[in-house]
Design an enzyme around this catalytic site. Structure first.
Site, PDB file in Angstrom:
ATOM      1  N   CYS A   1       4.003   8.391   9.330  1.00 19.74           N
ATOM      2  CA  CYS A   1       3.332   7.510   8.368  1.00 19.74           C
ATOM      3  C   CYS A   1       2.287   8.233   7.523  1.00 19.74           C
ATOM      4  O   CYS A   1       2.257   8.089   6.299  1.00 19.74           O
ATOM      5  CB  CYS A   1       2.732   6.293   9.061  1.00 19.74           C
ATOM      6  SG  CYS A   1       1.403   6.641  10.237  1.00 19.74           S
TER       7      CYS A   1
ATOM      8  N   HIS B   1      -1.445   3.330  12.296  1.00 23.66           N
ATOM      9  CA  HIS B   1      -0.393   3.340  11.271  1.00 23.66           C
ATOM     10  C   HIS B   1      -1.014   3.139   9.895  1.00 23.66           C
ATOM     11  O   HIS B   1      -1.986   2.397   9.750  1.00 23.66           O
ATOM     12  CB  HIS B   1       0.627   2.228  11.550  1.00 23.66           C
ATOM     13  CG  HIS B   1       1.821   2.271  10.652  1.00 23.66           C
ATOM     14  ND1 HIS B   1       2.765   3.282  10.711  1.00 23.66           N
ATOM     15  CD2 HIS B   1       2.227   1.439   9.661  1.00 23.66           C
ATOM     16  CE1 HIS B   1       3.712   3.050   9.796  1.00 23.66           C
ATOM     17  NE2 HIS B   1       3.399   1.946   9.152  1.00 23.66           N
TER      18      HIS B   1
ATOM     19  N   HIS C   1       6.191   2.384   3.558  1.00 26.31           N
ATOM     20  CA  HIS C   1       5.746   3.202   4.692  1.00 26.31           C
ATOM     21  C   HIS C   1       6.951   3.739   5.448  1.00 26.31           C
ATOM     22  O   HIS C   1       8.088   3.526   5.044  1.00 26.31           O
ATOM     23  CB  HIS C   1       4.860   2.362   5.625  1.00 26.31           C
ATOM     24  CG  HIS C   1       5.554   1.172   6.203  1.00 26.31           C
ATOM     25  ND1 HIS C   1       5.418   0.810   7.522  1.00 26.31           N
ATOM     26  CD2 HIS C   1       6.396   0.243   5.673  1.00 26.31           C
ATOM     27  CE1 HIS C   1       6.127  -0.283   7.768  1.00 26.31           C
ATOM     28  NE2 HIS C   1       6.726  -0.639   6.654  1.00 26.31           N
TER      29      HIS C   1
END
Length: 168
Positions: A73, A128, A140
């Protein structure tokens, strides 16, 4: 204001806008950094559009931020922002500390959005990061399917949302 002062001020404002310092344009009552807002929103959309070119690229924890063969990420956000001259830190935790805080209600395309490993009630640790893509969507990467677009306001993403930061 004398004629020569106005001229000097106009030159400074023009130079600040040209080099991306639109927020320095506040020169008096009623003057707003319109050029900076336009540049930021255009850059945010450009970053999202560039990131969409990598839809489906596989997820790999710890992937290099200088390669586009795989991403995690934070390497993904670092990679796509770097294309537009924005140097983000390597990890999602470090990325969550740059820029300025922005409420979920005021998200703009290109804002960084952060999530925890548990629900907001059970976890506040950043695990994240995603990019706000507009219309309630985030761009993402995670597990399978790799780079993807998800709905910010549903399922796990709604449950684990922590905060957002504006770096543009």
């Amino acid at each position: 204001m004398k004629k020569h002062q106005w001229f000097k001020q106009a030159i400074v404002v023009g130079m600040c806008t040209t080099i991306g310092l639109g927020t320095l344009m506040a020169t008096g009552a009623g003057t707003a950094p319109v050029a900076a807002a336009t540049v930021s929103s255009e850059t945010g959309q450009s970053i999202v559009n560039f990131g969409k070119k990598y839809l489906g690229v596989r997820y790999e924890f710890g992937a290099s931020a200088s390669s586009s063969k795989s991403f995690d990420c934070s390497s993904f956000t670092k990679f796509i922002f770097a294309k537009y001259g924005i140097d983000l830190p390597r990890t999602s935790v470090a990325q969550s500390k740059v820029g300025t805080s922005v409420s979920k209600a005021n998200l703009k395309v290109g804002d960084l959005v952060f999530f925890s490993s548990g629900s907001r009630a059970t976890g506040s640790n950043v695990t994240h990061v995603a990019v706000y893509a507009g219309n309630g969507k985030i761009l993402h990467t995670y597990g399978s399917p790799g780079v993807t677009i998800s709905d910010l306001n549903s399922g796990n993403w709604k449950k684990t949302y922590l905060k957002a930061r504006r770096v543009l």
